[in-house]
Design a protein around this motif. Structure first.
Motif, PDB file in Angstrom:
ATOM      1  N   HIS A  36       0.791  -1.230   0.000  1.00 36.57           N
ATOM      2  CA  HIS A  36       0.000   0.000   0.000  1.00 36.57           C
ATOM      3  C   HIS A  36       0.827   1.287   0.000  1.00 36.57           C
ATOM      4  O   HIS A  36       0.449   2.262  -0.631  1.00 36.57           O
ATOM      5  N   ASN A  37       1.932   1.315   0.707  1.00 37.49           N
ATOM      6  CA  ASN A  37       2.684   2.564   0.881  1.00 37.49           C
ATOM      7  C   ASN A  37       4.091   2.507   0.296  1.00 37.49           C
ATOM      8  O   ASN A  37       4.721   1.457   0.266  1.00 37.49           O
ATOM      9  N   ASP A  38       4.573   3.660  -0.109  1.00 36.02           N
ATOM     10  CA  ASP A  38       5.977   3.873  -0.502  1.00 36.02           C
ATOM     11  C   ASP A  38       6.454   2.945  -1.608  1.00 36.02           C
ATOM     12  O   ASP A  38       7.593   2.483  -1.590  1.00 36.02           O
ATOM     13  N   GLY A  39       5.624   2.723  -2.600  1.00 36.03           N
ATOM     14  CA  GLY A  39       5.984   1.828  -3.699  1.00 36.03           C
ATOM     15  C   GLY A  39       6.993   2.391  -4.670  1.00 36.03           C
ATOM     16  O   GLY A  39       7.520   1.668  -5.500  1.00 36.03           O
ATOM     17  N   GLY A  67       2.162 -12.326   2.759  1.00 37.27           N
ATOM     18  CA  GLY A  67       1.003 -11.728   2.103  1.00 37.27           C
ATOM     19  C   GLY A  67       1.116 -10.222   1.897  1.00 37.27           C
ATOM     20  O   GLY A  67       2.184  -9.626   2.000  1.00 37.27           O
ATOM     21  N   CYS A  68      -0.023  -9.633   1.589  1.00 41.55           N
ATOM     22  CA  CYS A  68      -0.080  -8.211   1.262  1.00 41.55           C
ATOM     23  C   CYS A  68       0.357  -7.367   2.455  1.00 41.55           C
ATOM     24  O   CYS A  68       0.166  -7.751   3.599  1.00 41.55           O
ATOM     25  N   LEU A  69       0.940  -6.212   2.139  1.00 32.30           N
ATOM     26  CA  LEU A  69       1.528  -5.408   3.199  1.00 32.30           C
ATOM     27  C   LEU A  69       1.228  -3.935   3.054  1.00 32.30           C
ATOM     28  O   LEU A  69       0.887  -3.444   1.985  1.00 32.30           O
ATOM     29  N   SER A  70       1.374  -3.265   4.164  1.00 32.50           N
ATOM     30  CA  SER A  70       1.212  -1.825   4.193  1.00 32.50           C
ATOM     31  C   SER A  70       2.501  -1.127   3.826  1.00 32.50           C
ATOM     32  O   SER A  70       2.507  -0.141   3.106  1.00 32.50           O
ATOM     33  N   PHE A  71       3.625  -1.657   4.323  1.00 32.00           N
ATOM     34  CA  PHE A  71       4.896  -0.945   4.228  1.00 32.00           C
ATOM     35  C   PHE A  71       6.044  -1.942   4.220  1.00 32.00           C
ATOM     36  O   PHE A  71       6.116  -2.813   5.080  1.00 32.00           O
ATOM     37  N   SER A  85       8.949  -4.487   8.411  1.00 33.47           N
ATOM     38  CA  SER A  85       7.819  -4.361   7.495  1.00 33.47           C
ATOM     39  C   SER A  85       6.497  -4.598   8.218  1.00 33.47           C
ATOM     40  O   SER A  85       6.440  -5.331   9.211  1.00 33.47           O
ATOM     41  N   LEU A  86       5.436  -4.000   7.676  1.00 33.24           N
ATOM     42  CA  LEU A  86       4.091  -4.145   8.246  1.00 33.24           C
ATOM     43  C   LEU A  86       3.206  -4.934   7.289  1.00 33.24           C
ATOM     44  O   LEU A  86       2.971  -4.497   6.156  1.00 33.24           O
ATOM     45  N   PHE A  87       2.724  -6.079   7.755  1.00 37.19           N
ATOM     46  CA  PHE A  87       1.859  -6.943   6.956  1.00 37.19           C
ATOM     47  C   PHE A  87       0.440  -6.896   7.492  1.00 37.19           C
ATOM     48  O   PHE A  87       0.216  -6.900   8.699  1.00 37.19           O
TER      49      PHE A  87
END
Length: 160
Positions: free
Chosen positions: A22-25, A51-55, A80-82
């Motif tokens: 979601h963030n900082d791609g 899996g999918c992550l925020s950061f 990292s935040l998942f």
């Protein structure tokens, strides 16, 4: 605002597996992190498993016995935040496609909100750039300069 991306791998059988970030791609964040800390298939597989992550950050695994959760005061620096592990979300596992063509045709036509797509293929990171995957390390300096210039222009034209 978020800069959304997909991070994925092409498996030896040519199947594609991706996670949403979601963030900082942008390249100067996720691109650098992927090249610096996740530059082998074993590391990429760990991302897919979580899996999918925020950061995306320098580490995937928080220190044992130390709180690590989604909210800023509970986060461990550099980890990292998942969505599933750190926030308890469901239905946020990696996404899979039969081929790269299938991924490009099926997903990206509807994923207008995805600004960057990173793919670990043939033991190298690639970036979807101008409609095709190119080796990330070959593009990185030019793309980071472009991102910096765009950020500078955005900052200096506010309210103009």
């Amino acid at each position: 605002m978020s800069t959304r991306s997909y991070i994925g791998i092409e498996h030896p059988n040519k199947k594609i597996e991706m996670v949403y970030c979601h963030n900082d791609g942008y390249v100067s964040h996720n691109g650098i992190k992927l090249l610096s800390f996740y530059n082998n298939s074993k590391a990429v597989e760990k991302i897919m498993k979580l899996g999918c992550l925020s950061f995306l950050d320098n580490k995937l695994t928080p220190k044992k016995g130390v709180e690590h959760a989604f909210y800023p005061k509970s986060r461990q620096k550099g980890v990292s935040l998942f969505f599933k592990r750190d926030r308890g979300d469901t239905d946020v596992d990696s996404l899979k496609w039969d081929s790269l063509d299938h991924f490009l045709k099926e997903v990206l036509k509807d994923a207008w909100y995805i600004e960057y797509v990173y793919l670990f293929k043939n033991n190298r990171w690639h970036l979807l750039h101008k409609g095709k995957f190119v080796v990330l390390s070959d593009l990185i300096d030019n793309l980071i300069d472009k991102e910096r210039n765009e950020a500078w222009e955005n900052e200096n034209t506010k309210g103009a």
